[in-house]
Design an enzyme around this catalytic site. Structure first.
Site, PDB file in Angstrom:
ATOM      1  N   CYS A  35       0.838  -1.210   0.000  1.00 27.16           N
ATOM      2  CA  CYS A  35       0.000   0.000   0.000  1.00 27.16           C
ATOM      3  C   CYS A  35       0.873   1.260   0.000  1.00 27.16           C
ATOM      4  O   CYS A  35       1.488   1.598   1.021  1.00 27.16           O
ATOM      5  CB  CYS A  35      -0.925  -0.028   1.217  1.00 27.16           C
ATOM      6  SG  CYS A  35      -1.813   1.511   1.529  1.00 27.16           S
ATOM      7  N   CYS A  38      -0.074   3.959   2.517  1.00 24.13           N
ATOM      8  CA  CYS A  38       0.309   3.554   3.872  1.00 24.13           C
ATOM      9  C   CYS A  38       1.736   4.012   4.174  1.00 24.13           C
ATOM     10  O   CYS A  38       2.031   4.488   5.282  1.00 24.13           O
ATOM     11  CB  CYS A  38       0.221   2.036   4.037  1.00 24.13           C
ATOM     12  SG  CYS A  38      -1.442   1.343   3.846  1.00 24.13           S
TER      13      CYS A  38
END
Length: 285
Positions: A35, A38
């Site tokens: 991700c 993230c």
């Protein structure tokens, strides 16, 4: 410096997030290695955790490794960040949002900051950063070496960091100087309970044994100590009241002595102390 973020799994979520949030708010970052957003958010959260100096604990859940936990909690998008306080989720956000917005979320729910070294040290202690708290108190003692509260706080930090003998030595010295000081009494209570924790370190195993051996008062007492020190005060108090009610003579009135020690840790300002004292009086007389 704040303690690094806890890596949380399904096995540790209840202890490291839900139960821990009774002592200090816990901000949980649900992320995954693939991700990109993230990875953008992580350094922001790490910096905020350090800057807030123990006012909240940062925890991280790798959803690739903890898929079942993420599903149970309803995590559908990454990153998702959830703030837990007093054993429940109180706020959250999804995706990468401006740092100022994250600060507003935190400031809405976190206790106010204090400039006092004792308050800052206690916030660090609550988050598990014992070395940071110790540095603050040692610095405060350098300018105020006769401060009994600072001295007892340092001894307590020694105990929490595993130096129980050093803490007991300091307690004996302090009891010779200020035996009736509230902080000295608190330290004595903490060390008495620490012996129980040391004899029963695995709280999960203890819960199972206590549940299957309800008549074993030693197990019930040990579990109550874990609950008290973990911030789960009500069931601990109830266990000792029940022991007073049905087993007054057990180990030289262990339940009554434990309640009195618990009051030293909780503080008379908490309403549960006055309520429990009244209940104890009814049982005693």
């Amino acid at each position: 410096m704040s303690q690094p973020a806890n890596v949380v799994t399904a096995d540790t979520f209840m202890t490291d997030v839900v139960e821990a949030s009774a002592r200090v708010p816990v901000l949980v970052d649900f992320w995954a290695p693939w991700c990109g957003p993230c990875k953008q958010l992580m350094p922001i959260l790490d910096r905020l955790a350090q800057e807030y100096g123990g006012r909240f604990q940062l925890a991280k859940v790798n959803t690739d490794e903890q898929q079942e936990l993420a599903q149970q909690l309803g995590i559908r998008s990454l990153p998702t960040v959830v703030l837990f306080k007093d054993r429940t989720s109180v706020d959250h956000f999804v995706g990468v949002i401006p740092e100022a917005q994250i600060r507003r979320l935190l400031d809405k729910h976190l206790p106010a900051s204090s400039d006092g070294p004792l308050e800052r040290a206690q916030a660090l202690k609550a988050s598990g950063d014992f070395s940071g708290a110790r540095s603050l108190i040692e610095g405060a003692l350098a300018t105020d070496p006769q401060n009994i509260t600072y001295q007892t706080e340092l001894a307590e930090l020694r105990a929490l960091d595993g130096d129980l003998e050093g803490a007991r030595t300091e307690l004996a010295r302090l009891q010779g100087v200020e035996p009736n000081h509230a902080a000295v009494k608190r330290l004595a209570a903490l060390l008495a309970f620490s012996d129980v924790i040391a004899a029963n370190p695995d709280v999960m195993a203890l819960r199972e044994r206590a549940a299957s051996n309800e008549s074993d008062l030693d197990l019930q007492h040990a579990l109550a100590v874990h609950q008290l020190l973990g911030g789960d005060v009500e069931p601990a108090i109830q266990t000792w009241l029940d022991m007073m009610r049905h087993h007054r003579g057990y180990k030289d009135d262990l339940a009554r002595r434990s309640l009195l020690q618990a009051f030293e840790l909780i503080g008379d300002a908490d309403p549960i102390v006055s309520r429990t004292r009244k209940e104890m009086a009814r049982l005693l007389f």
